[in-house]
Motif scaffolding. Structure first.
Motif, PDB file in Angstrom:
ATOM      1  N   GLY A  21       0.819  -1.218   0.000  1.00  0.00           N
ATOM      2  CA  GLY A  21       0.000   0.000   0.000  1.00  0.00           C
ATOM      3  C   GLY A  21       0.840   1.250   0.000  1.00  0.00           C
ATOM      4  O   GLY A  21       0.543   2.229  -0.696  1.00  0.00           O
ATOM      5  N   ASP A  22       1.913   1.220   0.779  1.00  0.00           N
ATOM      6  CA  ASP A  22       2.890   2.311   0.828  1.00  0.00           C
ATOM      7  C   ASP A  22       3.399   2.634  -0.572  1.00  0.00           C
ATOM      8  O   ASP A  22       3.407   3.785  -1.021  1.00  0.00           O
ATOM      9  N   MET A  39      -4.994  -0.071   3.598  1.00  0.00           N
ATOM     10  CA  MET A  39      -4.877  -1.532   3.691  1.00  0.00           C
ATOM     11  C   MET A  39      -5.472  -2.031   5.006  1.00  0.00           C
ATOM     12  O   MET A  39      -6.118  -3.078   5.064  1.00  0.00           O
ATOM     13  N   GLY A  40      -5.255  -1.268   6.074  1.00  0.00           N
ATOM     14  CA  GLY A  40      -5.857  -1.618   7.358  1.00  0.00           C
ATOM     15  C   GLY A  40      -7.370  -1.550   7.302  1.00  0.00           C
ATOM     16  O   GLY A  40      -8.070  -2.427   7.835  1.00  0.00           O
ATOM     17  N   MET A  41      -7.885  -0.521   6.623  1.00  0.00           N
ATOM     18  CA  MET A  41      -9.330  -0.396   6.473  1.00  0.00           C
ATOM     19  C   MET A  41      -9.892  -1.581   5.693  1.00  0.00           C
ATOM     20  O   MET A  41     -10.953  -2.127   6.031  1.00  0.00           O
ATOM     21  N   LEU A  42      -9.182  -2.010   4.659  1.00  0.00           N
ATOM     22  CA  LEU A  42      -9.601  -3.170   3.865  1.00  0.00           C
ATOM     23  C   LEU A  42      -9.669  -4.420   4.738  1.00  0.00           C
ATOM     24  O   LEU A  42     -10.681  -5.134   4.744  1.00  0.00           O
ATOM     25  N   VAL A  47     -13.560  -8.149   8.168  1.00  0.00           N
ATOM     26  CA  VAL A  47     -14.092  -8.690   9.422  1.00  0.00           C
ATOM     27  C   VAL A  47     -15.459  -8.092   9.728  1.00  0.00           C
ATOM     28  O   VAL A  47     -16.425  -8.811  10.024  1.00  0.00           O
ATOM     29  N   TYR A  48     -15.574  -6.752   9.634  1.00  0.00           N
ATOM     30  CA  TYR A  48     -16.829  -6.085   9.995  1.00  0.00           C
ATOM     31  C   TYR A  48     -18.006  -6.551   9.138  1.00  0.00           C
ATOM     32  O   TYR A  48     -19.137  -6.625   9.617  1.00  0.00           O
ATOM     33  N   ALA A 286      -7.718  -0.339  10.517  1.00  0.00           N
ATOM     34  CA  ALA A 286      -8.712  -1.389  10.774  1.00  0.00           C
ATOM     35  C   ALA A 286      -9.774  -0.955  11.774  1.00  0.00           C
ATOM     36  O   ALA A 286     -10.796  -1.623  11.917  1.00  0.00           O
ATOM     37  N   MET A 287      -9.556   0.160  12.480  1.00  0.00           N
ATOM     38  CA  MET A 287     -10.578   0.682  13.395  1.00  0.00           C
ATOM     39  C   MET A 287     -11.727   1.341  12.633  1.00  0.00           C
ATOM     40  O   MET A 287     -12.802   1.554  13.176  1.00  0.00           O
ATOM     41  N   LEU A 288     -11.497   1.683  11.374  1.00  0.00           N
ATOM     42  CA  LEU A 288     -12.455   2.485  10.618  1.00  0.00           C
ATOM     43  C   LEU A 288     -13.520   1.604   9.970  1.00  0.00           C
ATOM     44  O   LEU A 288     -13.395   1.170   8.820  1.00  0.00           O
TER      45      LEU A 288
END
Length: 426
Positions: A21-22, A39-42, A47-48, A286-288
């Motif tokens: 992603g970087d 990438m964390g959001m993906l 999971v969500y 990933a919190m988003l």
């Protein structure tokens, strides 16, 4: 497979995707950290939305104590590196600017948030708690972007770093005041003791400590003892304020005055950028949870909070920096340079992440937010965090475009000079 297997799997996936992603985002001439967040959001939303069970991809907050802790280590190392890369003299010169801009950068969004929520019909205590959510800056994101852009050692970078650290202390005091629990006097005493122990004593004894580390004559002895002391500083700050990053920052700042501090930077970067820092930003992304955008009431509250989160911080911290004229006197006040530097200072304070969530949880558990409004506040906080995190990297890139372009031209000229020297040598 055992839980440890999936934790290891998730760490591996997170680091690989973070670097990919970087690379992708940097091709669009944007700060690479945005790619790590996306990438964390993906991963988080896999999971969500129930595509992958959280036991098989424990990247979201609370899914794995191990990954939560590794992410915390990431922000600790990032702040340590940021402080190591700080010019102490620059920090001294920008002290007044950082202090004034911190105060306005905290109280302008707090007051704006309070009156906006009162206007929307929320009670006094709830509105104040909502305003507190808007006060603290996510220092990690700002430091990372400024380091990537090569401007952390500038006046604006040094002032932003110290202002964001002060933000955290004020945020802690305000949330204690908001929920009516804890002692502000006790907190004040702890802050004074913390600076005496880490600042004054550390400043005068760090050179003796480093010499002792060198005398051990063991593999990576200096690095090991320095990182060990950083963790002790972080433990003290975590125990007293639940803010380990302040301890890591103080250790880096103290060490930055010694040549040994600069020498170990590359070794610390290898640990940080190779492992822990990417995990922190993927974990943050990933919190988003994108599901929060489906709540109409939360969207209304989030819109108000997002606008204030951005405008309030830029106006508050930016105006605070502007009125000090960066210590250059009244002749500098109305110059283009003062406006530009102050705008950069304001934009650097926009992102909110873990501190806003901590303040929210403290406010909920302290009873400042009524149970009926808790789901709405959680969703709205996640939304304004998402917005503030995603807009900051491109805004900072735009604000520092002149400095970035100057660095780019300097690199091109240096490359040309090296080529010419090689030609002459032949």
């Amino acid at each position: 497979m055992e839980a440890a297997t999936w934790v290891l799997f998730t760490i591996g996936v997170a680091i690989i995707l973070a670097k990919i992603g970087d690379s992708i985002i940097e091709k669009f001439e944007l700060p690479g950290v945005l790619g790590e967040l996306l990438m964390g959001m993906l991963l988080g939303n896999l999971v969500y939305f129930g595509i992958v069970g959280k036991e098989y991809l424990p990247i979201t907050m609370g899914s794995s104590e191990v990954i939560d802790f590794l992410a915390k280590l990431g922000i600790i190392f990032l702040l340590f590196l940021g402080a190591l890369d700080t010019d102490i003299e620059q920090l001294k010169r920008t002290g007044i600017t950082a202090t004034v801009s911190t105060l306005l950068g905290v109280f302008v969004p707090l007051i704006m948030g309070y009156y906006a929520l009162r206007w929307m019909g929320y009670g006094h205590r709830e509105a104040f708690a909502g305003g507190v959510l808007l006060t603290a800056t996510s220092i990690g994101l700002t430091v990372r972007v400024m380091m990537d852009l090569g401007v952390l050692r500038s006046e604006v970078g040094a002032a932003s770093l110290s202002a964001s650290v002060m933000d955290d202390f004020l945020g802690i005091a305000l949330v204690i005041f908001a929920v009516g629990s804890g002692s502000l006097l006790g907190l004040g005493i702890k802050i004074v003791l913390f600076f005496i122990i880490t600042g004054v004593l550390g400043w005068y004894f760090i050179d003796h400590y480093v010499k002792f580390a060198e005398k051990l004559r063991v593999e990576k002895g200096v690095l090991g003892l320095i990182v060990g002391m950083m963790f002790l500083f972080a433990a003290l700050a975590e125990g007293w304020f639940a803010a380990a990053i302040e301890g890591a920052f103080m250790m880096g700042l103290i060490l930055s005055k010694l040549p040994e501090g600069k020498r170990i930077m590359e070794e610390v970067k290898s640990i940080g950028y190779g492992l822990l820092i990417p995990i922190f930003f993927v974990h943050t992304g990933a919190m988003l949870n994108l599901k929060v955008f489906g709540n109409a009431d939360a969207l209304k509250l989030a819109f108000v909070l997002s606008v204030i989160a951005i405008v309030g911080k830029i106006a508050g911290r930016g105006f605070g920096a502007w009125i000090t004229a960066w210590g250059r006197g009244k002749d500098f006040l109305f110059t283009h340079e003062n406006f530009k530097m102050s705008l950069q200072m304001g934009i650097g304070s926009v992102p909110r992440t873990e501190v806003a969530l901590v303040d929210l949880m403290v406010a909920i558990h302290g009873g400042a937010i009524p149970p009926d409004d808790v789901p709405k506040f959680i969703a709205a906080t996640l939304i304004f965090i998402t917005v503030s995190v995603l807009v900051t990297p491109p805004l900072l890139k735009w604000a520092f475009k002149e400095e970035v372009e100057k660095q780019r031209r300097a690199k091109i000229e240096a490359r040309k000079e090296r080529i010419e020297k090689k030609k002459k040598a032949r």
